[in-house]
Design a protein around this motif. Structure first.
Motif, mmCIF file in Angstrom:
data_model
loop_
_atom_site.group_PDB
_atom_site.id
_atom_site.type_symbol
_atom_site.label_atom_id
_atom_site.label_comp_id
_atom_site.label_asym_id
_atom_site.label_seq_id
_atom_site.Cartn_x
_atom_site.Cartn_y
_atom_site.Cartn_z
ATOM 1 N N GLU A 1 0.824 -1.219 0.000
ATOM 2 C CA GLU A 1 0.000 0.000 0.000
ATOM 3 C C GLU A 1 0.853 1.261 0.000
ATOM 4 O OE1 GLU A 1 -2.763 -0.074 3.184
ATOM 5 O OE2 GLU A 1 -3.868 -1.833 2.434
ATOM 6 N N GLU A 2 1.939 1.235 0.734
ATOM 7 C CA GLU A 2 2.777 2.431 0.806
ATOM 8 C C GLU A 2 3.584 2.663 -0.468
ATOM 9 O OE1 GLU A 2 6.308 2.083 3.375
ATOM 10 O OE2 GLU A 2 5.654 0.024 3.762
ATOM 11 N N ASP A 3 3.687 1.638 -1.327
ATOM 12 C CA ASP A 3 4.481 1.763 -2.549
ATOM 13 C C ASP A 3 3.709 2.373 -3.703
ATOM 14 O OD1 ASP A 3 6.735 0.655 -1.387
ATOM 15 O OD2 ASP A 3 6.153 -1.413 -1.917
ATOM 16 N N ILE A 4 2.366 2.363 -3.660
ATOM 17 C CA ILE A 4 1.550 2.766 -4.790
ATOM 18 C C ILE A 4 0.776 4.037 -4.471
ATOM 19 C CG2 ILE A 4 -0.313 2.070 -6.362
ATOM 20 C CD1 ILE A 4 2.202 0.485 -6.768
ATOM 21 N N ARG A 5 0.829 4.980 -5.390
ATOM 22 C CA ARG A 5 0.037 6.197 -5.263
ATOM 23 C C ARG A 5 -1.415 5.902 -5.660
ATOM 24 N NH1 ARG A 5 4.527 9.001 -8.079
ATOM 25 N NH2 ARG A 5 5.753 10.155 -6.526
ATOM 26 N N VAL A 6 -2.277 6.905 -5.477
ATOM 27 C CA VAL A 6 -3.691 6.760 -5.820
ATOM 28 C C VAL A 6 -3.870 6.478 -7.310
ATOM 29 C CG1 VAL A 6 -5.936 7.919 -5.839
ATOM 30 C CG2 VAL A 6 -4.370 8.264 -3.915
ATOM 31 N N ASP A 7 -3.023 7.100 -8.152
ATOM 32 C CA ASP A 7 -3.156 6.912 -9.602
ATOM 33 C C ASP A 7 -2.512 5.623 -10.097
ATOM 34 O OD1 ASP A 7 -0.512 7.489 -9.270
ATOM 35 O OD2 ASP A 7 -0.450 9.176 -10.675
ATOM 36 N N GLY A 8 -1.945 4.824 -9.195
ATOM 37 C CA GLY A 8 -1.363 3.540 -9.591
ATOM 38 C C GLY A 8 0.118 3.588 -9.886
ATOM 39 N N SER A 9 0.747 4.744 -9.819
ATOM 40 C CA SER A 9 2.176 4.857 -10.090
ATOM 41 C C SER A 9 2.988 4.564 -8.835
ATOM 42 C CB SER A 9 2.512 6.258 -10.604
ATOM 43 O OG SER A 9 2.211 7.235 -9.625
ATOM 44 N N ALA A 10 4.288 4.321 -9.004
ATOM 45 C CA ALA A 10 5.170 4.007 -7.883
ATOM 46 C C ALA A 10 5.434 5.262 -7.061
ATOM 47 C CB ALA A 10 6.468 3.414 -8.385
ATOM 48 N N ALA A 11 5.274 5.165 -5.750
ATOM 49 C CA ALA A 11 5.515 6.307 -4.872
ATOM 50 C C ALA A 11 7.004 6.583 -4.739
ATOM 51 C CB ALA A 11 4.905 6.045 -3.497
ATOM 52 N N ASN A 12 7.823 5.544 -4.754
ATOM 53 C CA ASN A 12 9.274 5.681 -4.626
ATOM 54 C C ASN A 12 9.931 4.645 -5.521
ATOM 55 O OD1 ASN A 12 11.962 5.840 -3.907
ATOM 56 N ND2 ASN A 12 11.601 5.825 -1.702
ATOM 57 N N GLN A 13 10.582 5.102 -6.588
ATOM 58 C CA GLN A 13 11.190 4.183 -7.546
ATOM 59 C C GLN A 13 12.397 3.453 -6.978
ATOM 60 O OE1 GLN A 13 11.925 6.636 -11.035
ATOM 61 N NE2 GLN A 13 9.973 6.017 -11.921
ATOM 62 N N TRP A 14 12.919 3.913 -5.851
ATOM 63 C CA TRP A 14 14.036 3.224 -5.198
ATOM 64 C C TRP A 14 13.537 2.196 -4.180
ATOM 65 C CZ3 TRP A 14 19.029 3.620 -6.750
ATOM 66 C CH2 TRP A 14 19.330 4.668 -7.626
ATOM 67 N N ARG A 15 12.217 2.026 -4.147
ATOM 68 C CA ARG A 15 11.640 0.990 -3.288
ATOM 69 C C ARG A 15 10.769 0.025 -4.081
ATOM 70 N NH1 ARG A 15 10.536 -0.351 1.952
ATOM 71 N NH2 ARG A 15 8.526 -1.365 2.294
ATOM 72 N N LEU A 16 10.228 0.494 -5.209
ATOM 73 C CA LEU A 16 9.369 -0.346 -6.041
ATOM 74 C C LEU A 16 9.806 -0.226 -7.502
ATOM 75 C CD1 LEU A 16 6.878 -2.186 -6.265
ATOM 76 C CD2 LEU A 16 5.512 -0.108 -6.624
ATOM 77 N N CYS A 17 10.185 -1.332 -8.102
ATOM 78 C CA CYS A 17 10.606 -1.382 -9.503
ATOM 79 C C CYS A 17 9.611 -2.226 -10.286
ATOM 80 C CB CYS A 17 12.008 -1.992 -9.625
ATOM 81 S SG CYS A 17 13.266 -1.146 -8.642
ATOM 82 N N THR A 18 9.648 -2.122 -11.594
ATOM 83 C CA THR A 18 8.779 -2.943 -12.428
ATOM 84 C C THR A 18 9.368 -4.338 -12.577
ATOM 85 O OG1 THR A 18 9.856 -2.341 -14.503
ATOM 86 C CG2 THR A 18 8.087 -0.896 -13.723
ATOM 87 N N VAL A 19 8.522 -5.283 -12.926
ATOM 88 C CA VAL A 19 8.984 -6.647 -13.166
ATOM 89 C C VAL A 19 9.995 -6.666 -14.298
ATOM 90 C CG1 VAL A 19 8.258 -8.942 -13.959
ATOM 91 C CG2 VAL A 19 6.883 -7.720 -12.266
#
Length: 566
Positions: free
Chosen positions: A309-327
């Motif tokens: 939950e903390e990794d995703i913004r309301v619009d579905g984008s990554a809140a912090n790219q240094w914590r959440l990367c794409t597959v």
């Protein structure tokens, strides 16, 4: 030529234009880009390469004759500088991604000019170099040689450092910027063919014409020619600015790799999921399911793409790219890890080449370099035979070898097969070098020259051409083969690193060659300052053994490696 596949990754090293239709229309209207830029890039490449080749090819001889550096130490310096010259292009590409190609090339060309100016000053001012050794060839020669002062060393190594930085920032970045001037693959391929042809010609000219002037007319005159060539190259590039297409700088391709590692560490305590919906595929991924789950190999890296939950913004984008990367970013790093064992086998192909190209100059200095009664080949020019062999081998392979292979096997030679042949030729070259050196030492002892320091062995230095030709032929196989392999196997988002990987191989090889030489000097008596007293042949036989072991390792890696499905 068949090296088109080798060349094409170079244009992706950095600065690849990302222009929309409106921007492309504006460029066409302003007549920027296209073949009008070719003369400026050609002249710039000729001038800069001529200058850099002129000082680098004869660096070992310059250190020995003008700065009284011991021969093996001079060879070590040459290896370090060559390593820097192949490592710095990687840094140049990363900087160009952030600042753009034009400023990087302009500044690098100016730094290169400062380097040859400093070389000229050290060569022409007697106070900036130690007095020449006296009684050369006698037992007291070593005692009569004065070492350079701190100031003299400082100026010398400043010139060398500036020269290496200048080469690193301009050589491959110029190729990239040149390819960016064209919109279609055909024109890019033609450009690269001409670019590498010009690069070979300029390198050969610098290693022959300028080196000959340095050895026979004067070091100041030789470096003066390099100043003129560098100046012309820099001016041609600056004049062409109005005609160049200037691509918008983009982020470094290495950033995403670093983000995956950081995100994995930050989530090291999170359990890995097997559910596809638990992973992040990019902004708006929920509307594009189903997606394949992350691959099970190197499973711990999948944590970098796990959503919370903390990794995703309301619009579905990554809140912090240094914590959440794409597959996809995770899979890109996995692809690099899978191919790294194959990449590592190239290190011990580069190490023998680095040792051979540095020590063979020392051999040439102790052999008869006359061709006819009036012409004497400069020792630093012998590496030209390697360039010539590579160029001729590429032509032979393109026009005869590969078509014949296709007719006989009905299959195109794979990159792994090409690299394997390069390994074999490299081992053969080391064996040939050992045989030539054994013969040279035999002649020296039969004439009792091993008791006379600095003596010239009455044996033609042209015997060194055969090992160099084999090394050149090997490079024509394994160098393009490696680039083609990485270009095909790397993920599309990371193909910009293909050329950098091979450049890094060469750099690591040169650096490790200095370590091998230094270790050999400490452990054995094979590499004294006067190689007539040594056993350089045993060094080459050692490299044959190392190369054979590395080839077995390569065969194991190729057996286990699976080509990526495209």
């Amino acid at each position: 030529m068949s090296d088109t596949k080798l060349e094409r990754p170079d244009r992706k090293l950095s600065c690849e234009p990302t222009l929309d239709n409106e921007a492309q229309t504006t460029i066409v209207g302003n007549k920027q880009g296209g073949w009008i830029t070719f003369p400026f890039i050609t002249v710039s490449t000729l001038g800069l390469t001529l200058a850099s080749s002129g000082w680098l090819s004869n660096l070992t001889v310059y250190l020995i004759q003008q700065f009284n550096v011991k021969s093996i130490d001079a060879a070590q310096v040459y290896n370090v500088v060559s390593g820097c010259a192949t490592l710095f292009p990687i840094a140049g590409a990363i900087i160009a991604d952030s600042l753009g190609c034009f400023p990087v090339i302009s500044v690098s060309s100016f730094i290169s000019l400062l380097a040859v100016i400093l070389f000229t000053i050290t060569a022409t001012s007697s106070s900036l170099k130690p007095p020449p050794c006296v009684n050369i060839g006698s037992a007291a020669a070593a005692e009569s040689c004065k070492t350079p002062s701190k100031l003299q060393y400082g100026l010398l190594y400043s010139a060398i450092a500036l020269g290496a930085i200048g080469m690193g920032g301009s050589r491959f970045t110029t190729a990239t910027m040149g390819a960016d001037q064209f919109n279609n693959a055909k024109d890019q391929g033609i450009f690269f063919n001409w670019y590498f042809f010009i690069l070979y010609v300029a390198s050969a000219a610098g290693a022959t014409v300028i080196v000959y002037v340095e050895d026979n007319v004067g070091w100041g005159w030789g470096y003066g020619i390099a100043i003129g060539a560098n100046t012309v190259g820099l001016l041609a590039f600056l004049i062409g600015k109005r005609y160049f297409r200037h691509a918008k700088p983009k982020g470094s391709p290495f950033t995403s790799l670093a983000r995956v590692l950081v995100a994995t560490i930050r989530k090291r305590k999170v359990a890995v999921s097997s559910q596809t919906q638990d992973y992040y595929y990019g902004h708006g991924d929920l509307t594009k399911l189903p997606y394949p789950p992350p691959t099970p190999s190197f499973k711990f890296l999948n944590r970098a793409a796990l959503k919370s939950e903390e990794d995703i913004r309301v619009d579905g984008s990554a809140a912090n790219q240094w914590r959440l990367c794409t597959v996809q970013e995770v899979e890109d790093l996995k692809a690099l890890i899978r191919i790294s064992p194959l990449w590592s086998t190239g290190i011990f192909v580069s190490v023998p080449i680095g040792i051979l190209t540095s020590l063979i100059i020392l051999e040439a200095l102790r052999m008869d370099r006359h061709v006819g009664p009036h012409f004497k080949i400069p020792a630093g020019s012998f590496l030209v035979f390697l360039l010539i062999s590579t160029a001729l081998s590429l032509c032979f392979m393109d026009r005869f070898f590969y078509p014949t292979w296709l007719k006989l096997t009905r299959r195109t030679m794979t990159p792994l097969q090409r690299v394997g042949i390069g390994h074999i030729l490299n081992i053969t070259a080391m064996a040939a070098s050992a045989i030539v050196e054994s013969r040279r030492l035999h002649v020296a002892r039969s004439h009792h020259l091993d008791d006379q320091p600095g003596s010239i062995v009455p044996m033609s230095a042209l015997c060194l051409v055969a090992p160099l030709a084999l090394v050149g032929a090997g490079e024509a196989f394994h160098f393009p083969g490696q680039v083609e392999l990485y270009y095909q196997e790397f993920p599309a988002s990371l193909r910009s690193t293909a050329t950098a990987m091979v450049s890094l191989l060469a750099a690591v090889g040169f650096y490790l060659s200095t370590v091998v030489i230094d270790l050999t000097r400490r452990v054995t008596g094979w590499l004294p300052d006067d190689i007539n007293h040594g056993r350089l042949d045993k060094v080459f036989w050692m490299l044959v053994v190392v190369g054979a072991i590395n080839f077995v390792y390569y065969l194991i890696c190729t057996k286990l490696y699976k080509y990526q499905k495209r």
